[in-house]
Design a protein around this motif. Structure first.
Motif, PDB file in Angstrom:
ATOM      1  N   VAL A   1      -4.694  -6.524 -45.188  1.00 37.98           N
ATOM      2  CA  VAL A   1      -4.617  -7.585 -46.189  1.00 37.98           C
ATOM      3  C   VAL A   1      -5.674  -7.379 -47.274  1.00 37.98           C
ATOM      4  O   VAL A   1      -5.394  -7.530 -48.474  1.00 37.98           O
ATOM      5  CB  VAL A   1      -4.785  -8.966 -45.525  1.00 37.98           C
ATOM      6  N   LEU A   2      -6.878  -7.007 -46.882  1.00 37.84           N
ATOM      7  CA  LEU A   2      -7.958  -6.822 -47.862  1.00 37.84           C
ATOM      8  C   LEU A   2      -7.759  -5.574 -48.704  1.00 37.84           C
ATOM      9  O   LEU A   2      -8.162  -5.528 -49.875  1.00 37.84           O
ATOM     10  CB  LEU A   2      -9.310  -6.750 -47.142  1.00 37.84           C
ATOM     11  N   ARG A   3      -7.139  -4.582 -48.120  1.00 36.15           N
ATOM     12  CA  ARG A   3      -6.980  -3.290 -48.808  1.00 36.15           C
ATOM     13  C   ARG A   3      -5.852  -3.319 -49.823  1.00 36.15           C
ATOM     14  O   ARG A   3      -5.946  -2.704 -50.894  1.00 36.15           O
ATOM     15  CB  ARG A   3      -6.735  -2.196 -47.762  1.00 36.15           C
ATOM     16  N   GLN A   4      -4.768  -4.033 -49.523  1.00 38.56           N
ATOM     17  CA  GLN A   4      -3.580  -4.023 -50.377  1.00 38.56           C
ATOM     18  C   GLN A   4      -3.685  -5.115 -51.449  1.00 38.56           C
ATOM     19  O   GLN A   4      -3.041  -6.166 -51.382  1.00 38.56           O
ATOM     20  CB  GLN A   4      -2.324  -4.224 -49.513  1.00 38.56           C
ATOM     21  N   THR A   5      -4.504  -4.842 -52.458  1.00 36.79           N
ATOM     22  CA  THR A   5      -4.793  -5.874 -53.454  1.00 36.79           C
ATOM     23  C   THR A   5      -3.592  -6.200 -54.336  1.00 36.79           C
ATOM     24  O   THR A   5      -3.502  -7.307 -54.883  1.00 36.79           O
ATOM     25  CB  THR A   5      -5.968  -5.446 -54.333  1.00 36.79           C
ATOM     26  N   ALA A   6      -2.670  -5.259 -54.511  1.00 37.66           N
ATOM     27  CA  ALA A   6      -1.487  -5.554 -55.325  1.00 37.66           C
ATOM     28  C   ALA A   6      -0.533  -6.499 -54.601  1.00 37.66           C
ATOM     29  O   ALA A   6       0.190  -7.278 -55.230  1.00 37.66           O
ATOM     30  CB  ALA A   6      -0.762  -4.257 -55.692  1.00 37.66           C
ATOM     31  N   LEU A   7      -0.536  -6.457 -53.283  1.00 39.91           N
ATOM     32  CA  LEU A   7       0.359  -7.285 -52.478  1.00 39.91           C
ATOM     33  C   LEU A   7      -0.273  -8.621 -52.093  1.00 39.91           C
ATOM     34  O   LEU A   7       0.423  -9.618 -51.912  1.00 39.91           O
ATOM     35  CB  LEU A   7       0.770  -6.514 -51.220  1.00 39.91           C
ATOM     36  N   PHE A   8      -1.606  -8.616 -51.973  1.00 39.50           N
ATOM     37  CA  PHE A   8      -2.335  -9.823 -51.564  1.00 39.50           C
ATOM     38  C   PHE A   8      -3.346 -10.166 -52.656  1.00 39.50           C
ATOM     39  O   PHE A   8      -4.421  -9.567 -52.734  1.00 39.50           O
ATOM     40  CB  PHE A   8      -3.030  -9.601 -50.219  1.00 39.50           C
ATOM     41  N   SER A   9      -3.007 -11.118 -53.497  1.00 42.87           N
ATOM     42  CA  SER A   9      -3.828 -11.476 -54.643  1.00 42.87           C
ATOM     43  C   SER A   9      -5.032 -12.328 -54.235  1.00 42.87           C
ATOM     44  O   SER A   9      -4.927 -13.220 -53.392  1.00 42.87           O
ATOM     45  CB  SER A   9      -2.995 -12.255 -55.666  1.00 42.87           C
ATOM     46  N   SER A  10      -6.162 -12.067 -54.892  1.00 45.69           N
ATOM     47  CA  SER A  10      -7.379 -12.843 -54.636  1.00 45.69           C
ATOM     48  C   SER A  10      -7.374 -14.192 -55.333  1.00 45.69           C
ATOM     49  O   SER A  10      -8.316 -14.973 -55.166  1.00 45.69           O
ATOM     50  CB  SER A  10      -8.603 -12.040 -55.076  1.00 45.69           C
ATOM     51  N   ALA A  11      -6.353 -14.469 -56.122  1.00 48.11           N
ATOM     52  CA  ALA A  11      -6.284 -15.769 -56.807  1.00 48.11           C
ATOM     53  C   ALA A  11      -6.361 -16.931 -55.825  1.00 48.11           C
ATOM     54  O   ALA A  11      -6.792 -18.040 -56.190  1.00 48.11           O
ATOM     55  CB  ALA A  11      -4.998 -15.857 -57.626  1.00 48.11           C
ATOM     56  N   ALA A  12      -5.980 -16.688 -54.578  1.00 49.34           N
ATOM     57  CA  ALA A  12      -6.034 -17.754 -53.568  1.00 49.34           C
ATOM     58  C   ALA A  12      -7.448 -18.280 -53.371  1.00 49.34           C
ATOM     59  O   ALA A  12      -7.629 -19.445 -52.993  1.00 49.34           O
ATOM     60  CB  ALA A  12      -5.481 -17.245 -52.236  1.00 49.34           C
ATOM     61  N   MET A  13      -8.461 -17.451 -53.611  1.00 44.68           N
ATOM     62  CA  MET A  13      -9.838 -17.912 -53.431  1.00 44.68           C
ATOM     63  C   MET A  13     -10.141 -19.071 -54.370  1.00 44.68           C
ATOM     64  O   MET A  13     -10.852 -20.014 -53.998  1.00 44.68           O
ATOM     65  CB  MET A  13     -10.814 -16.761 -53.676  1.00 44.68           C
ATOM     66  N   SER A  14      -9.612 -19.004 -55.569  1.00 41.82           N
ATOM     67  CA  SER A  14      -9.815 -20.095 -56.520  1.00 41.82           C
ATOM     68  C   SER A  14      -8.954 -21.303 -56.169  1.00 41.82           C
ATOM     69  O   SER A  14      -9.392 -22.446 -56.281  1.00 41.82           O
ATOM     70  CB  SER A  14      -9.492 -19.603 -57.935  1.00 41.82           C
ATOM     71  N   GLU A  15      -7.733 -21.027 -55.713  1.00 40.89           N
ATOM     72  CA  GLU A  15      -6.807 -22.120 -55.420  1.00 40.89           C
ATOM     73  C   GLU A  15      -7.226 -22.907 -54.180  1.00 40.89           C
ATOM     74  O   GLU A  15      -7.158 -24.146 -54.154  1.00 40.89           O
ATOM     75  CB  GLU A  15      -5.403 -21.553 -55.228  1.00 40.89           C
ATOM     76  N   VAL A  16      -7.649 -22.198 -53.138  1.00 37.53           N
ATOM     77  CA  VAL A  16      -8.003 -22.870 -51.883  1.00 37.53           C
ATOM     78  C   VAL A  16      -9.363 -23.541 -51.989  1.00 37.53           C
ATOM     79  O   VAL A  16      -9.544 -24.680 -51.529  1.00 37.53           O
ATOM     80  CB  VAL A  16      -7.986 -21.870 -50.710  1.00 37.53           C
ATOM     81  N   LEU A  17     -10.337 -22.837 -52.580  1.00 44.92           N
ATOM     82  CA  LEU A  17     -11.693 -23.377 -52.656  1.00 44.92           C
ATOM     83  C   LEU A  17     -11.837 -24.254 -53.897  1.00 44.92           C
ATOM     84  O   LEU A  17     -12.646 -24.003 -54.788  1.00 44.92           O
ATOM     85  CB  LEU A  17     -12.711 -22.231 -52.678  1.00 44.92           C
ATOM     86  N   ARG A  18     -11.054 -25.301 -53.919  1.00 44.84           N
ATOM     87  CA  ARG A  18     -11.046 -26.208 -55.064  1.00 44.84           C
ATOM     88  C   ARG A  18     -11.084 -27.637 -54.552  1.00 44.84           C
ATOM     89  O   ARG A  18     -10.251 -28.018 -53.717  1.00 44.84           O
ATOM     90  CB  ARG A  18      -9.778 -25.979 -55.889  1.00 44.84           C
TER      91      ARG A  18
END
Length: 418
Positions: free
Chosen positions: A49-66
């Motif tokens: 999950v951490l390696r495949q950045t095109a498939l798993f976007s980090s945008a969730a960090m902003s969405e969840v930690l809000r």
């Protein structure tokens, strides 16, 4: 039998590791209905999950930690207006921009190129003499037999002082930075997340943003040799605007401050709970670096990160739909018996370098070298003293966060005659 696990619950805060094992064994991809996200627990799958950045976007960090502001009622609108007037920043714009941990390439690469100038190996190495002096001063009371709390007297002030000095913050403001850091942590991943207008946390955050706005303006007018000046100076290879600098400094308060505090506290707690390992580390300073890596694996200061699928993804035989939030359980991956033998034992001699405590791939923690340095210097000073000490005051509560894991106190007492 189904596994009952919700990533935001406080139910497992004191000891999440038994439920992590059940997840790895029975449900390596577990859908948590309350949080509405897929929890991935095995080392191989978390790495994927951490390696495949095109498939798993980090945008969730902003969405969840809000923080959840709820409906825009008059009280909410008034609180947001007060925040914006004080901070002079649009929170919705800051949310849209994200930060280093919530952006994807190519924006992430550009931001990382700029901020990494403040974390070069040369800059980190140059901090070691100052860190040694700080640790010596902070641990002197333990050597004298004075009551000593590892968290309060060392693990909190050490990284806070280092980060504040890197940023060029006046020493008189260090206490405020800690208060702002705790408020931020509670807002994004703790009890204040669902009630952000209570408890003064939003006001604390407004103070932080207002302070940073003034400091950024001052550095643009008169640059110094500090991190803020590096980030805003176009003559040093590119610059960030005020919103991005502010977002990065806010990130540092958690990633560079709370994480290191918890690493030191968790390491000392693990050593006290494993007296034979502690005795070996106390006798042999050469084991300290290994003890730091083992502490990162054994009781990870960051337990979880979030990603969003950009397309359907298959993980451990389960298809996760596009647009789903994935919780990558770093703390579970680091106890995976498929990678680490006897994972529930703390072994300083273990080769723990495969741990994922600092993430993996493009989002590998920028401050990992600094955190390791601070923890190594702190443990080198503490290890000879710890066999003469006992834990007092019972087990302390853990930090008010579902992301970071660390004790709020760790009081020690020198035993007579030792």
């Amino acid at each position: 039998m189904a596994v009952d696990f919700e990533p935001f619950s406080t139910r497992w805060r004191e000891d999440p590791y038994p439920v992590y094992r059940r997840l790895r064994d029975r449900a390596p991809v577990h859908f948590a209905p309350g949080a509405r996200m897929y929890c991935v627990s095995r080392h191989e799958d978390v790495s994927f999950v951490l390696r495949q950045t095109a498939l798993f976007s980090s945008a969730a960090m902003s969405e969840v930690l809000r923080p959840d502001l709820g409906p825009l009622r008059p009280r909410t609108v008034l609180a947001l207006l007060r925040f914006m007037l004080r901070a002079r920043i649009n929170p919705f714009e800051a949310q849209r921009r994200g930060s280093l941990i919530s952006t994807d390439p190519p924006r992430h690469e550009e931001m990382r190129r700029i901020v990494s100038r403040g974390f070069t190996p040369r800059r980190i190495a140059a901090l070691e003499p100052r860190i040694r002096r700080l640790v010596g001063a902070l641990t002197a009371r333990l050597a004298r037999g004075v009551p000593f709390d590892v968290v309060r007297d060392l693990a909190v002030p050490l990284p806070m002082t280092v980060i504040a000095e890197m940023l060029g913050v006046d020493s008189s403001r260090h206490g405020e930075f800690k208060r702002w850091s705790l408020a931020l942590l509670a807002l994004i991943s703790g009890s204040a997340r669902e009630n952000p207008l209570d408890g003064g946390h939003l006001e604390d955050l407004g103070e932080l943003y207002a302070y940073l706005r003034r400091e950024i303006r001052a550095r643009r007018a008169a640059p110094r040799e500090d991190l803020v000046s590096v980030l805003v100076d176009p003559g040093r290879g590119g610059a960030l605007d005020a919103v991005d600098v502010t977002q990065f400094v806010v990130l540092l308060l958690v990633a560079g401050n709370e994480t290191t505090t918890n690493l030191i506290g968790n390491a000392v707690s693990a050593l006290l709970d494993h007296p034979e390992a502690l005795a070996r580390v106390a006798r042999d300073p050469g084991l300290v670096s290994g003890a730091v890596e083992e502490a990162l694996r054994f009781d990870s200061p960051v337990q979880i990160v979030f990603r969003t699928t950009t397309a359907p993804a298959e993980v451990a035989g389960t298809t996760i739909p596009a647009g789903a939030v994935v919780a990558a359980l770093l703390g579970s991956a680091n106890r995976d018996e498929r990678v680490f033998g006897d994972p529930d034992r703390f072994e300083p001699e273990r080769d723990a370098r495969a741990h994922l405590a600092f993430g993996f791939g493009e989002h590998y923690c920028l401050g990992a070298a600094l955190a390791r340095l601070e923890a190594r210097v702190a443990l080198t000073a503490l290890a000879p003293e710890l066999p003469r000490c006992k834990r007092v005051g019972g087990r302390a509560a853990f930090s008010d966060s579902f992301v970071v894991r660390g004790r709020t106190a760790l009081a020690l007492q020198r035993e007579p005659g030792r």
